[in-house]
Design a protein around this motif. Structure first.
Motif, short mmCIF file in Angstrom:
data_model
loop_
_atom_site.label_atom_id
_atom_site.label_comp_id
_atom_site.label_asym_id
_atom_site.label_seq_id
_atom_site.Cartn_x
_atom_site.Cartn_y
_atom_site.Cartn_z
N SER A 97 -16.91 72.70 -48.38
CA SER A 97 -16.33 73.42 -47.25
C SER A 97 -17.37 73.45 -46.13
N LYS A 98 -17.01 74.08 -45.03
CA LYS A 98 -17.97 74.24 -43.94
C LYS A 98 -19.15 75.12 -44.34
N LEU A 99 -18.96 75.90 -45.39
CA LEU A 99 -20.07 76.70 -45.91
C LEU A 99 -21.21 75.80 -46.38
N SER A 100 -20.88 74.59 -46.81
CA SER A 100 -21.90 73.63 -47.23
C SER A 100 -22.90 73.39 -46.11
N LYS A 101 -22.38 73.24 -44.90
CA LYS A 101 -23.26 72.99 -43.74
C LYS A 101 -24.22 74.16 -43.54
N VAL A 102 -23.70 75.38 -43.64
CA VAL A 102 -24.53 76.58 -43.46
C VAL A 102 -25.66 76.60 -44.48
N LYS A 103 -25.32 76.35 -45.74
CA LYS A 103 -26.33 76.41 -46.80
C LYS A 103 -27.34 75.25 -46.69
N LEU A 104 -26.83 74.04 -46.51
CA LEU A 104 -27.72 72.87 -46.43
C LEU A 104 -28.67 72.96 -45.24
N MET A 105 -28.13 73.33 -44.08
CA MET A 105 -28.99 73.42 -42.90
C MET A 105 -29.94 74.61 -42.98
N GLY A 106 -29.54 75.64 -43.70
CA GLY A 106 -30.46 76.77 -43.92
C GLY A 106 -31.70 76.32 -44.68
N TYR A 107 -31.48 75.52 -45.74
CA TYR A 107 -32.60 74.97 -46.50
C TYR A 107 -33.40 74.00 -45.66
N ALA A 108 -32.72 73.16 -44.88
CA ALA A 108 -33.40 72.16 -44.04
C ALA A 108 -34.33 72.84 -43.02
N HIS A 109 -33.84 73.89 -42.38
CA HIS A 109 -34.67 74.60 -41.40
C HIS A 109 -35.88 75.25 -42.06
N GLN A 145 -37.47 74.19 -44.76
CA GLN A 145 -38.43 73.13 -45.05
C GLN A 145 -39.12 72.65 -43.77
N PHE A 146 -38.34 72.56 -42.67
CA PHE A 146 -38.91 72.06 -41.42
C PHE A 146 -39.93 73.04 -40.85
N ARG A 147 -39.67 74.33 -40.97
CA ARG A 147 -40.63 75.33 -40.49
C ARG A 147 -41.97 75.20 -41.23
N GLN A 148 -41.89 74.90 -42.53
CA GLN A 148 -43.12 74.72 -43.30
C GLN A 148 -43.85 73.46 -42.84
N LEU A 149 -43.10 72.42 -42.48
CA LEU A 149 -43.73 71.20 -41.96
C LEU A 149 -44.43 71.49 -40.65
N SER A 150 -43.74 72.20 -39.76
CA SER A 150 -44.28 72.49 -38.43
C SER A 150 -45.55 73.33 -38.51
N LEU A 160 -44.83 64.64 -46.87
CA LEU A 160 -43.79 63.61 -46.86
C LEU A 160 -42.56 64.00 -47.70
N LYS A 161 -42.80 64.65 -48.82
CA LYS A 161 -41.68 65.02 -49.69
C LYS A 161 -40.80 66.07 -49.02
N LYS A 162 -41.43 67.08 -48.42
CA LYS A 162 -40.66 68.09 -47.69
C LYS A 162 -39.90 67.45 -46.54
N ALA A 163 -40.54 66.49 -45.87
CA ALA A 163 -39.93 65.84 -44.72
C ALA A 163 -38.67 65.08 -45.10
N TYR A 164 -38.72 64.34 -46.20
CA TYR A 164 -37.52 63.59 -46.56
C TYR A 164 -36.39 64.51 -47.00
N HIS A 165 -36.75 65.67 -47.56
CA HIS A 165 -35.72 66.64 -47.94
C HIS A 165 -35.05 67.25 -46.69
N VAL A 166 -35.83 67.47 -45.63
CA VAL A 166 -35.27 67.98 -44.38
C VAL A 166 -34.15 67.06 -43.88
N PHE A 177 -34.49 64.82 -36.34
CA PHE A 177 -33.91 66.05 -36.86
C PHE A 177 -33.20 66.83 -35.76
N ASN A 178 -33.82 66.91 -34.59
CA ASN A 178 -33.20 67.62 -33.47
C ASN A 178 -31.91 66.95 -33.02
N GLU A 179 -31.89 65.61 -33.04
CA GLU A 179 -30.69 64.87 -32.67
C GLU A 179 -29.58 65.09 -33.70
N LEU A 180 -29.99 65.11 -34.98
CA LEU A 180 -29.02 65.37 -36.05
C LEU A 180 -28.41 66.76 -35.91
#
Length: 303
Positions: free
Chosen positions: A149-161, A163-168, A189-195, A237-240
């Protein structure tokens, strides 16, 4: 009976409890192998990727249906559905390391309904990575799209953000290999590919109403090999994120998982394992059972 050699070795050297082994109804390989971007022997590293194993076990009848055994909610303390986990299991027979994560069936389905990314991925792994199946796992995999469902986007992008904050922030990694990556490439690199993986999966679900977790393997391998600069990663990532925001508003996918389909699916699996639920009768404790309970309480009091 479990015939897969990897599972047998993981259970053997992990000293897995009998109730977990005997009630296993599904098991699959997860982690980098599931996304087809793992290290193979001789590629980029001298070490093979570990086997990250996820599975589902059915509970004993008295735990799944405590009310049939005179357990009264609100009076007796409810029993938690505990996940069985054991990591860093080394098998000397094939020089392989295993991580086991076996979920009780109701907890697993609840996490899927909540669109937990790992649980969803474990339902959508390639068939060749399934280590153990049963009629229950066949039912689940055939109906797995009801969880999307659209909830998938909320959860997946929550995890992605996250991971990205930790990279930054260039947070130090507990892994020596990953700490070397931070020093050599400027980020983990591992965190990056997961993002990027999480973002691409979110987009795929919104657009296609389906999930193929190996679809973006070549991009992920390229990132994991250190071929992207941090700026390239950030720009991509920003474009995505922009595309996903648009996809979210135009997607015809339902807003939440299809609960009207999930509940009957749950009961169908129950009946496959336990038999007809309509024939279950209340099992009251005998005097002997009550005496054992009293003795256990007394013993625990003086421990």
């Amino acid at each position: 009976m479990i015939e897969n050699s990897h599972l047998n070795l993981a259970f053997k050297f992990g000293k897995t409890p009998a109730h977990v082994v005997e009630n296993l109804v599904y098991s699959t390989i997860m982690g980098s192998m599931a996304y087809n971007c793992h290290h193979k022997l001789g590629e980029a590293t001298e070490k093979k990727s570990d086997f990250d194993v996820y599975g589902i076990m059915m509970l004993p009848r008295e735990e799944q249906f405590p009310q049939l055994f005179a357990h009264i909610n609100g009076y007796d303390a409810p029993k938690e559905f505990e996940v069985y986990q054991k990591h860093h299991i080394i098998s000397p027979e094939n020089n392989t390391e295993y991580d086991l994560n076996i979920y009780p069936f109701p907890k697993y389905l609840k996490l899927c309904a909540d669109n937990n990314p790992n649980m969803l991925d474990s339902l959508f792994t390639d068939e060749r990575l399934v280590l153990h199946e049963s009629p229950i796992s066949v039912i689940l995999r055939e109906n797995r799209k009801v969880f999307l469902s659209k909830l998938s986007k909320v959860k997946l992008m929550g995890y992605a953000h996250g991971q990205f904050r930790q990279l930054s922030n260039k947070i130090k990694s507990g892994s020596e290999k990953r700490q070397d990556d931070i020093l050599n490439y400027g980020y983990d690199l591992k965190k990056a590919y997961h993002v990027i993986r999480l973002a691409l999966q979110a987009q795929q679900i919104l657009v296609e109403h389906d999930l193929n977790i190996t679809r973006n393997a070549e991009i992920l391998k390229d990132i994991r090999a250190g071929n992207w600069s941090f700026k390239q990663l950030m720009d991509y990532f920003n474009e995505l994120k922009k595309k996903i925001k648009k996809n979210y508003h135009t997607s015809t996918l339902r807003n939440e998982p299809d609960q009207r389909a999930i509940k009957p699916l749950l009961f169908k699996c129950f009946e496959e394992h336990y038999g007809s639920l309509t024939k279950m009768e209340l099992n009251l404790p005998s005097n002997f059972d009550l005496l054992k309970q009293d003795l256990n309480l007394l013993l625990n009091k003086y421990k």
